[in-house]
Write a protein that holds these residues in place. Structure first.
Motif, PDB file in Angstrom:
ATOM      1  N   LYS A  78       0.843  -1.203   0.000  1.00 24.78           N
ATOM      2  CA  LYS A  78       0.000   0.000   0.000  1.00 24.78           C
ATOM      3  C   LYS A  78       0.877   1.252   0.000  1.00 24.78           C
ATOM      4  N   VAL A  79       0.523   2.207  -0.879  1.00 26.16           N
ATOM      5  CA  VAL A  79       1.315   3.430  -1.026  1.00 26.16           C
ATOM      6  C   VAL A  79       1.016   4.389   0.129  1.00 26.16           C
ATOM      7  N   ASP A  80       2.079   4.873   0.772  1.00 28.77           N
ATOM      8  CA  ASP A  80       1.938   5.907   1.803  1.00 28.77           C
ATOM      9  C   ASP A  80       2.136   7.298   1.218  1.00 28.77           C
ATOM     10  N   LYS A  81       3.255   7.474   0.506  1.00 27.91           N
ATOM     11  CA  LYS A  81       3.582   8.821   0.038  1.00 27.91           C
ATOM     12  C   LYS A  81       4.533   8.726  -1.148  1.00 27.91           C
ATOM     13  N   ALA A  82       4.530   9.761  -1.995  1.00 29.70           N
ATOM     14  CA  ALA A  82       5.434   9.836  -3.153  1.00 29.70           C
ATOM     15  C   ALA A  82       6.313  11.071  -3.024  1.00 29.70           C
ATOM     16  N   TYR A  83       7.550  10.966  -3.507  1.00 27.93           N
ATOM     17  CA  TYR A  83       8.497  12.068  -3.456  1.00 27.93           C
ATOM     18  C   TYR A  83       9.152  12.229  -4.825  1.00 27.93           C
ATOM     19  N   LEU A  84       9.613  13.449  -5.126  1.00 28.54           N
ATOM     20  CA  LEU A  84      10.372  13.713  -6.341  1.00 28.54           C
ATOM     21  C   LEU A  84      11.654  14.427  -5.952  1.00 28.54           C
ATOM     22  N   TYR A  85      12.802  13.843  -6.326  1.00 24.06           N
ATOM     23  CA  TYR A  85      14.110  14.422  -6.071  1.00 24.06           C
ATOM     24  C   TYR A  85      14.713  14.917  -7.387  1.00 24.06           C
ATOM     25  N   ASP A  86      15.210  16.134  -7.394  1.00 25.45           N
ATOM     26  CA  ASP A  86      16.019  16.648  -8.508  1.00 25.45           C
ATOM     27  C   ASP A  86      15.366  16.487  -9.873  1.00 25.45           C
ATOM     28  N   ASP A  87      14.062  16.429  -9.928  1.00 27.07           N
ATOM     29  CA  ASP A  87      13.311  16.421 -11.178  1.00 27.07           C
ATOM     30  C   ASP A  87      13.501  15.153 -12.010  1.00 27.07           C
ATOM     31  N   ASP A  88      14.151  14.109 -11.447  1.00 31.27           N
ATOM     32  CA  ASP A  88      14.308  12.895 -12.256  1.00 31.27           C
ATOM     33  C   ASP A  88      14.296  11.612 -11.426  1.00 31.27           C
ATOM     34  N   LEU A  89      14.146  11.706 -10.096  1.00 34.47           N
ATOM     35  CA  LEU A  89      14.129  10.516  -9.244  1.00 34.47           C
ATOM     36  C   LEU A  89      12.833  10.491  -8.435  1.00 34.47           C
ATOM     37  N   LEU A  90      12.014   9.464  -8.683  1.00 28.64           N
ATOM     38  CA  LEU A  90      10.767   9.274  -7.948  1.00 28.64           C
ATOM     39  C   LEU A  90      10.955   8.219  -6.874  1.00 28.64           C
TER      40      LEU A  90
END
Length: 700
Positions: free
Chosen positions: A26-38
């Motif tokens: 189950k997904v808790d949260k999503a993040y985006l680093y430096d515009d190319d790493l999810l």
């Protein structure tokens, strides 16, 4: 040998088997680093915390990571991450599949209200597209418009053209494809069979066939040996029969594979229990190994820069062609409505009457389906219904037209004409953008010519003068990052050319907070003489500093006024100048006159005002390298002296998001250390400093 930066098609085929073991997480949260790493933080009933990483920049990978290998969450989440959280929070991971034998993974997430697909393109420039249940793109990291495919919000996602799947091909088709080549065996396996160089060589080694054998000299025995070697490879991938390895050279990781390779014999190797664990450990170690030192005199990669601009031009040409086709399609839909006026009017009336009578969409759809079975033309013409949007799609002699039943035929047709007009306006913007790109391409070619011509000043004695010189941040191979956090980063802000802090609100809540929490008696309050402007506060001191009376220089007052104007509705309306006023904090009140009402974020101003007339609506956005590294934005006179590189903007035709991406690309071209630009100045961070509405970059 060079270290591996991208996963191969074989690697992805192996990873899919192992990643599907996390189905149900189950997904808790999503993040985006430096515009190319999810990063997707998930919870699994048996395994606990699961961290899924997808990276599509210079490094291209997708795997579950050890939580100890995951970087701390970035600061304020960008828009893309917030969109993912809204769609995926609480969703179940339903599995992943590889698209054909391409370097594309499709992740499925299921939630009661809506399902979502995440398409990770781990090839070329790299991209991530978020799709709804119908395959329509909700958002993507990059917009792609080519003649062969489109990846853009609102469009159906377009996969690359299908290629031969070498693990499923029959023997006769395999031989035909090989014999179409005019080169040697290994190059044919790598390109025509889509194995890439490493696995092309590995298949030759396992088959006992000379990789340099010319296709013209290959016989049935060679083809049989190669085909059998491919079959054994395919069987191991299907069955998950892996024996993963990380390979090292001079104690540096250089490759990771799902099973031992003949082509890597002679290298040091480490075995792993799972391929996913090997991939995770490989990239974790790869990112932490020191890069080879650069002298600063290496030849810039002009060819890569030129190729990049040529790719952008190709995309822009595809976009223009797409806009032309889209506009023509909209006009055809409008004309089809008029050409079938009576039929369309009957459908609209039927649906509208049913809705007004209280019938649900399901009942209407069932009634129309029954009518179609009886051969009623109006019912047969309805091919789809969208209750969420309240739209009905009608097939008119092969032209499918979405219709709003709440409006008549004329208004529906007018909507289609208006949409055609809007698309043509986007085409005009794309035509202007392609001219800018062509100029950048020519500039890159000129820089290559100048480099090859040589530097006349080369060879001078560097010790002749010991006077300190300015740091050439643009040419540095590695720009150090110094990015402390400040309270005012929750708002729009800049420092005046005299060093004073100016802070502005982005919305009603921030306007309220600025006045109630951060504005003090010695500050100055600014506002544009226009509705829909930010509260702008010129600070005399910081929140933790002792209050003091300040005689603000005129330059700081002028810049604060320009900031108030530029980020107001003046810019959004496409005007190039406006008026602003300034008052003391004690003139600002939330108490209205008797019988009046103040909106949230609004204030009553009492007493005399100091006006700033005909203030230019111009801003600059730049990258600051010292004393801190960050994006900065505001009046050009304040930003440009503080920035190592800056761009000036004025009201124009490019939407905020598109203008931010254009700025980002220009900054990447200016800095030798483009990884620094990705980390410090992603499009989302640049967008925070752009005024609401359309913008143009001013020619320099």
């Amino acid at each position: 040998m060079d270290a591996k930066r991208e996963l191969t098609s074989v690697d992805l085929a192996a990873l899919v088997t192992e990643l599907n073991r996390y189905e149900g997480a189950k997904v808790d949260k999503a993040y985006l680093y430096d515009d190319d790493l999810l990063r997707f933080r998930m919870r699994d009933f048996d395994r606990g915390r699961v961290e899924l990483l997808i990276e599509v920049g210079d490094v291209k990978r997708a795997h579950v990571a050890d939580p100890d290998h995951v970087a701390d969450a970035p600061g304020r989440p960008p828009n893309f991450a917030m969109m993912l959280r809204n769609r995926l929070s609480g969703a179940d991971f339903a599995g992943v599949e590889q698209y054909e034998f391409d370097r594309i993974l499709v992740f499925e997430f299921e939630r009661e209200d809506a399902n979502t697909r995440i398409v990770a393109e781990l090839f070329g420039q790299g991209n991530v597209a978020v799709l709804d249940e119908s395959g329509e793109v909700i958002r993507s990291l990059e917009t792609v418009r080519l003649k062969s495919r489109t990846v853009a919000p609102g469009s159906q996602y377009g996969f690359p053209e299908s290629r031969l799947h070498p693990l499923n091909v029959g023997y006769d088709a395999f031989v035909r494809r090989m014999e179409e080549s005019d080169t040697d065996v290994v190059r044919t396996l790598a390109t025509q069979l889509n194995f890439g160089g490493l696995y092309g060589e590995e298949i030759c080694s396992r088959a006992g066939v000379d990789k340099a054998l010319d296709i013209a000299d290959a016989d049935d025995e060679a083809y049989r040996a190669l085909y059998d070697a491919i079959g054994r490879l395919a069987e191991r991938l299907r069955e998950g029969d892996f024996d993963p390895r990380i390979y090292l050279e001079d104690d540096r990781v250089v490759d990771v594979t799902p099973f031992p390779l003949h082509e890597r014999e002679g290298l040091d190797e480490e075995a792993y229990d799972s391929f996913n664990a090997a991939v995770d450990d490989y990239f974790y170690r790869f990112e932490r190994e020191p890069e080879e030192e650069k002298t600063g005199t290496e030849r810039p990669d002009f060819e890569a820069e030129i190729a990049k601009q040529e790719r952008i031009i190709e995309q822009q040409e595809g976009a223009i062609e797409g806009f032309e086709e889209e506009a023509e399609a909209e006009r055809e839909r409008a004309e089809a409505l008029y050409a079938n006026y009576d039929l369309v009017d009957e459908i609209i009336s039927t649906v509208r009457d049913a809705r007004e009578a209280g019938h649900g969409w399901d009942a209407i759809e069932e009634t129309l389906a029954e009518g179609a079975e009886r051969g009623i033309p109006a019912a047969e013409a309805v091919v789809d219904m969208n209750p969420k949007e309240g739209m009905v799609t009608i097939d008119l002699d092969g032209t499918r037209v979405p219709v709003d039943p709440s409006m008549g035929v004329e208004k529906n047709a007018d909507r289609r004409y208006q949409e055609a007009k809007r698309v043509e306006e986007k085409k005009e913007g794309a035509l202007a953008a392609i001219e800018n790109t062509r100029e950048e391409l020519e500039a890159a070619k000129r820089r290559r010519e100048e480099w090859e011509a040589g530097d006349e000043g080369e060879g001078e004695d560097e010790d002749e003068s010991e006077e300190p010189r300015d740091v050439d941040w643009l040419s540095m191979s590695s720009v150090p990052i110094k990015q402390p956090e400040h309270w005012y980063e929750d708002f729009r802000w800049f420092h005046t050319s005299d060093g004073f802090l100016v802070v502005g609100g982005r919305n009603a809540d921030e306007n309220e907070a600025l006045v109630k929490k951060y504005m003090e008696g010695n500050d100055r309050f600014f506002h544009a003489q226009a509705h829909g402007g930010p509260v702008t506060v010129l600070k005399a001191t910081g929140p933790s500093e002792k209050a003091r009376d300040v005689d603000f220089p005129q330059s700081s007052l002028d810049e604060a006024a320009q900031f108030a104007v530029a980020y107001s509705s003046v810019w959004k309306d496409g005007r190039f100048a406006g008026d602003a006023y300034m008052v003391e904090p004690d003139q600002v009140s939330k108490t209205p006159e008797s019988g009046e009402y103040i909106e949230k974020g609004g204030f009553v101003i009492r007493g005399d005002r100091t006006y700033f007339r005909d203030v230019s609506a111009s801003v600059a956005v730049g990258i600051q390298c010292e004393p801190e590294t960050r994006v900065i934005g505001g009046p050009p006179s304040a930003v440009e002296p503080q920035a190592a590189a800056s761009l000036r903007l004025e009201p124009g035709k490019f939407a905020q998001n598109d203008a931010a991406k254009m700025c980002y690309r220009k900054f990447k071209e200016r800095f030798a250390d483009d990884s620094f630009v990705r980390k410090i100045a992603s499009p989302d961070r640049i967008q925070e400093f752009l005024p609401p509405g359309g913008s143009d970059i001013v020619d320099e």
